[in-house]
Scaffold this active site. Structure first.
Site, PDB file in Angstrom:
ATOM      1  N   LYS A  11       0.741  -1.249   0.102  1.00  0.00           N
ATOM      2  CA  LYS A  11       0.200   0.044  -0.040  1.00  0.00           C
ATOM      3  C   LYS A  11       0.924   1.441   0.029  1.00  0.00           C
ATOM      4  O   LYS A  11       1.747   1.540   1.040  1.00  0.00           O
ATOM      5  CB  LYS A  11      -0.987   0.142   1.082  1.00  0.00           C
ATOM      6  CG  LYS A  11      -2.054   1.074   1.140  1.00  0.00           C
ATOM      7  CD  LYS A  11      -3.152   0.622   0.181  1.00  0.00           C
ATOM      8  CE  LYS A  11      -4.129   0.093   1.003  1.00  0.00           C
ATOM      9  NZ  LYS A  11      -5.357  -0.283   0.033  1.00  0.00           N
ATOM     10  N   THR A  56      -3.214  -5.408   1.220  1.00  0.00           N
ATOM     11  CA  THR A  56      -2.749  -4.146   1.253  1.00  0.00           C
ATOM     12  C   THR A  56      -3.446  -3.343   2.194  1.00  0.00           C
ATOM     13  O   THR A  56      -2.682  -2.388   2.804  1.00  0.00           O
ATOM     14  CB  THR A  56      -2.494  -3.281  -0.115  1.00  0.00           C
ATOM     15  OG1 THR A  56      -3.974  -3.356  -0.784  1.00  0.00           O
ATOM     16  CG2 THR A  56      -1.707  -4.392  -1.144  1.00  0.00           C
ATOM     17  N   HIS A 249      19.581  28.172 -13.590  1.00  0.00           N
ATOM     18  CA  HIS A 249      20.280  29.121 -14.416  1.00  0.00           C
ATOM     19  C   HIS A 249      19.634  30.719 -14.054  1.00  0.00           C
ATOM     20  O   HIS A 249      18.331  30.949 -14.077  1.00  0.00           O
ATOM     21  CB  HIS A 249      20.392  28.987 -15.887  1.00  0.00           C
ATOM     22  CG  HIS A 249      20.837  27.909 -16.252  1.00  0.00           C
ATOM     23  ND1 HIS A 249      22.238  27.489 -16.166  1.00  0.00           N
ATOM     24  CD2 HIS A 249      20.577  26.578 -16.921  1.00  0.00           C
ATOM     25  CE1 HIS A 249      22.466  26.229 -16.456  1.00  0.00           C
ATOM     26  NE2 HIS A 249      21.522  25.709 -17.006  1.00  0.00           N
TER      27      HIS A 249
END
Length: 297
Positions: A11, A56, A249
């Site tokens: 999960k 899960t 940049h």
């Protein structure tokens, strides 16, 4: 006949917030926890038999129950509790991998005043990945989205030039990046004394930022190596550090059309395209184990 290869299940992204109430003073741990389990899972793929499958949903419930039963001392320690539980409590499960993102909160006011009020910190997201196979541990921690800048003490010149090169050499430039980094601990066995995970994270970040600020940079690669080296030199619990550093940049704006001189004052911050600098720094004798592509970690 086709043969089943590597497989795992679990999960992902279980969001858990744990409030520790120390009288009127409260403390927050805010985690995003993903569980991946592997082992004897061939039959569920071949025939659909769920005889070896821990749902899960159960792994999700375990995350929340463990937040109560064990507390959350650190992201690493919480992941260790979970990984040990899944491997030792379920015979078909041979390996557990726990990934944790931690989001930081800063107290508003001081204890005794607004002891229960917080503002979300936005500097970075803390990360850890715990892997356990029943005998050995691998703990890789890190961070992402940590944006840093030096407004001077950075140059870039003397590089290879060909007919496509238009970039002018720079002798005083902004150096900025958004740090994504992972570091691997040399703690692998329960017989070893475990690091102080919280203090280790604080110190790694301190050395990382200190090296960024202190290095007179002739290239982002040089700065990266300085950051990794300082961590390796000062933190004996860590054997390997990997960085992914996009060069954020900043280009000087041409103000001459307006009759103005731009004396390294006004810049255009470009978000793309960007240079991407990546490398690993290792303790001498250590083997590299952190994936080259951090998106796979």
């Amino acid at each position: 006949m086709p043969i089943l290869g590597q497989n795992q299940y679990g999960k992902s992204e279980n969001r858990v917030v744990k409030i520790t109430r120390d009288g009127a003073t409260h403390h927050i741990k805010d985690l995003n926890v993903s569980v991946a389990l592997s082992g004897d899972m061939e039959e569920v793929h071949y025939s659909g038999s769920n005889a070896n499958v821990l749902p899960t949903d159960t792994t999700k419930n375990t995350v929340y129950a463990f937040a109560k039963e064990h507390g959350i001392e650190s992201a690493e320690q919480f992941g260790i509790h979970l990984a040990r539980h899944f491997v030792t409590s379920q015979e078909p499960i041979r390996t557990a991998r726990i990934r944790v993102e931690e989001y930081s909160w800063e107290r508003i006011g001081t204890p005794g005043e607004d002891a229960h009020s917080f503002v979300r910190q936005g500097q970075e997201t803390r990360l850890t990945q715990i892997t356990y196979d029943g005998s050995a541990w691998e703990v890789v921690s890190g961070l992402k989205d940590l944006t840093v800048m030096n407004s001077t003490n950075s140059e870039f010149w003397g590089y290879v030039k060909d007919k496509y090169t238009t970039l002018p050499e720079a002798y005083d430039r902004i150096l900025a990046t958004e740090v994504s980094s992972r570091w691997r601990f040399n703690w692998t066995d329960d017989a070893q004394e475990a690091p102080d995970w919280e203090e280790s994270y604080r110190q790694v970040k301190k050395h990382m930022l200190g090296a960024f600020a202190d290095t007179y940079s002739l290239s982002l690669q040089q700065t990266l190596y300085a950051m990794g080296s300082r961590i390796i030199e000062n933190r004996t619990e860590i054997d390997e550090v990997r960085f992914s550093l996009p060069n954020k940049h900043h280009f000087l704006v041409d103000l001459e059309p307006f009759g103005l001189k731009n004396d390294n004052e006004v810049y255009f911050a470009a978000d793309r395209p960007y240079g991407l600098i990546e490398a690993t720094v290792l303790r001498d004798g250590a083997e590299p184990r952190i994936p080259v592509d951090l998106t796979n970690l």
